[in-house]
Design a protein around this motif. Structure first.
Motif, short mmCIF file in Angstrom:
data_model
loop_
_atom_site.label_atom_id
_atom_site.label_comp_id
_atom_site.label_asym_id
_atom_site.label_seq_id
_atom_site.Cartn_x
_atom_site.Cartn_y
_atom_site.Cartn_z
N GLU A 118 0.83 -1.19 0.00
CA GLU A 118 0.00 0.00 0.00
C GLU A 118 0.87 1.24 0.00
OE1 GLU A 118 -2.28 0.28 3.62
OE2 GLU A 118 -0.67 -0.62 4.80
N ILE A 119 0.27 2.36 -0.39
CA ILE A 119 0.98 3.63 -0.37
C ILE A 119 0.88 4.24 1.02
CG2 ILE A 119 1.03 5.99 -1.28
CD1 ILE A 119 0.09 4.93 -3.95
N LEU A 120 2.00 4.68 1.54
CA LEU A 120 2.04 5.27 2.86
C LEU A 120 1.23 6.56 2.91
CD1 LEU A 120 3.43 5.53 5.75
CD2 LEU A 120 5.11 6.95 4.59
N ASN A 121 0.36 6.64 3.90
CA ASN A 121 -0.32 7.89 4.20
C ASN A 121 0.49 8.57 5.29
OD1 ASN A 121 -1.96 9.96 5.18
ND2 ASN A 121 -3.85 8.82 4.82
N GLU A 122 1.24 9.60 4.92
CA GLU A 122 2.18 10.21 5.86
C GLU A 122 1.48 10.82 7.07
OE1 GLU A 122 4.94 12.79 4.00
OE2 GLU A 122 5.43 11.37 2.42
N ASP A 123 0.19 11.09 6.96
CA ASP A 123 -0.54 11.66 8.10
C ASP A 123 -0.84 10.60 9.16
OD1 ASP A 123 -0.58 14.14 6.88
OD2 ASP A 123 -2.50 13.78 5.90
N GLU A 124 -0.79 9.34 8.74
CA GLU A 124 -1.19 8.27 9.65
C GLU A 124 -0.02 7.50 10.23
OE1 GLU A 124 -3.88 5.74 7.60
OE2 GLU A 124 -5.40 7.28 7.29
N GLU A 125 1.10 7.51 9.56
CA GLU A 125 2.20 6.66 10.00
C GLU A 125 3.53 7.38 9.85
OE1 GLU A 125 3.67 2.04 9.40
OE2 GLU A 125 1.84 2.79 8.48
N GLN A 126 4.39 7.25 10.84
CA GLN A 126 5.68 7.90 10.82
C GLN A 126 6.71 7.02 10.12
OE1 GLN A 126 7.07 9.04 14.68
NE2 GLN A 126 8.79 10.22 13.90
N LEU A 127 7.57 7.64 9.34
CA LEU A 127 8.59 6.89 8.63
C LEU A 127 9.65 6.39 9.60
CD1 LEU A 127 9.12 9.13 5.49
CD2 LEU A 127 8.41 6.74 5.45
N PRO A 128 10.15 5.18 9.38
CA PRO A 128 11.26 4.70 10.21
C PRO A 128 12.56 5.37 9.79
CG PRO A 128 10.81 3.13 8.48
CD PRO A 128 9.76 4.21 8.36
N LYS A 129 13.60 5.16 10.56
CA LYS A 129 14.91 5.68 10.22
C LYS A 129 15.80 4.54 9.72
CE LYS A 129 14.93 9.55 13.48
NZ LYS A 129 15.66 10.20 14.61
N ILE A 130 16.78 4.92 8.88
CA ILE A 130 17.76 3.94 8.46
C ILE A 130 18.58 3.53 9.68
CG2 ILE A 130 19.86 3.63 7.08
CD1 ILE A 130 18.59 5.44 4.97
N ASN A 131 18.76 2.23 9.87
CA ASN A 131 19.41 1.73 11.06
C ASN A 131 20.91 1.56 10.88
OD1 ASN A 131 17.00 1.45 12.61
ND2 ASN A 131 16.53 -0.42 11.48
N PHE A 132 21.64 1.79 11.97
CA PHE A 132 23.08 1.59 11.99
C PHE A 132 23.44 0.73 13.20
CE2 PHE A 132 22.44 5.76 10.05
CZ PHE A 132 23.31 5.74 8.95
N ASN A 133 24.49 -0.05 13.05
CA ASN A 133 25.16 -0.63 14.21
C ASN A 133 26.27 0.32 14.60
OD1 ASN A 133 23.64 -2.98 14.51
ND2 ASN A 133 24.87 -4.12 13.02
N GLU A 134 26.18 0.92 15.77
CA GLU A 134 27.14 1.95 16.15
C GLU A 134 28.25 1.38 17.03
OE1 GLU A 134 24.74 5.07 17.88
OE2 GLU A 134 24.57 6.06 15.91
N LYS A 135 29.43 1.93 16.86
CA LYS A 135 30.55 1.54 17.71
C LYS A 135 31.50 2.72 17.87
CE LYS A 135 33.69 -0.43 14.22
NZ LYS A 135 34.54 -1.61 13.91
N ASN A 136 32.27 2.71 18.94
CA ASN A 136 33.27 3.73 19.19
C ASN A 136 34.62 3.24 18.70
OD1 ASN A 136 31.25 5.18 20.50
ND2 ASN A 136 31.85 4.45 22.53
N ILE A 137 35.35 4.12 18.04
CA ILE A 137 36.71 3.77 17.62
C ILE A 137 37.65 4.86 18.10
CG2 ILE A 137 35.82 2.59 15.57
CD1 ILE A 137 37.09 4.90 13.92
N ILE A 138 38.92 4.54 18.12
CA ILE A 138 39.95 5.50 18.52
C ILE A 138 40.93 5.67 17.37
CG2 ILE A 138 41.86 5.93 20.12
CD1 ILE A 138 40.30 4.42 22.24
N ALA A 139 41.25 6.91 17.03
CA ALA A 139 42.18 7.21 15.95
C ALA A 139 43.13 8.31 16.41
CB ALA A 139 41.43 7.64 14.69
#
Length: 258
Positions: free
Chosen positions: A158-179
């Protein structure tokens, strides 16, 4: 910018496709009316257009629906303009099977199997049993009418009705690095958990892309929100600097695209 210079910016791309983009830019400049692409541009093309706005004489605005998206439809305009008449819809594909979870590749493969060209839809974001897909309006109804299963799993579209449903976000696996610095030959080893010598080999071998362009300069400085693609390791986004170690090395928050 003349056509030859424009084409030379995109030597590795399809010449006819790039010629079409040049014609869009020229038309926009000549009639001073916003011109919209009908498909989604790959990130390397979009970023080159964006970086050369002044030379092109037009403003370049992208819309891929999701924050941190890669593929975008593009609007060329001469004057500041807040209208967004992009010809796209966001489809929600819902997996109706209770026995199998579906991933990004499952949805992507099923849409491609319908004969839909990859440039006619943007990034796919999977959340739970749903996949959200920005698509060119020209193919929306075709997908809705013909996509009724993903693999062996029944689905609805179905076509998203933007008034009824919020879009998800692109997901990341986050990590800390040291440089030790923001040079790319220091950041890449931290991301991949490899030696600096191995990181330099990857850079010299053309295996590292910074913002979708091959980066063969090991002294290139990485900036916040840059995208680093490392062949064999994945694609990452530099999210923020979160501090320093006691020895003055930089702590970075990096997200890996899922």
């Amino acid at each position: 910018m003349d056509k030859k210079v424009f084409l030379d910016m995109f030597r590795d791309q399809d010449k006819n496709y790039i010629s079409g983009l040049y014609e869009d830019v020229e038309l926009c400049r000549n009639i001073e009316v916003p011109i919209y692409t009908k498909d989604f541009l790959t990130p390397d093309i979009y970023m080159k257009l964006k970086a050369n706005e002044n030379k092109l004489g037009v403003m370049v605005q992208g819309n891929g629906v999701f924050e941190d998206c890669e593929r975008r439809m593009v609007k060329f305009s001469v004057h500041q303009d807040t209208s967004e008449d992009f010809e796209l819809d966001v489809l929600i594909v819902t997996n109706k099977s209770k026995f199998k979870e579906l991933g990004h590749r499952d949805y992507l493969g099923s849409i491609m199997a319908l004969g839909i060209k990859r440039n006619l839809f943007g990034d796919l974001v999977v959340e739970g049993n749903k996949c959200y897909i920005p698509v060119a309006s020209s193919v929306s109804n075709y997908i809705i009418d013909n996509l009724n299963q993903i693999g062996n799993c029944p689905c609805t579209v179905e076509i998203l009705n933007e008034d009824e449903e919020q879009l998800p976000k692109i997901n990341f696996n986050e990590k800390n690095i040291i440089a030790t610095s923001l040079r790319i030959d220091n950041v890449v080893p931290g991301i991949c958990n490899i030696s600096r010598a191995r990181g330099t080999e990857l850079i010299n071998g053309g295996a590292v892309l910074l913002n979708y362009q091959i980066c063969d300069r090991k002294d290139k400085i990485v900036e916040i929100n840059d995208t680093i693609t490392i062949r064999g390791f994945g694609k990452f986004k530099v999210r923020s600097i979160i501090g320093e170690t006691g020895k003055g090395r930089i702590k970075l928050l990096v997200g890996k695209y899922i």
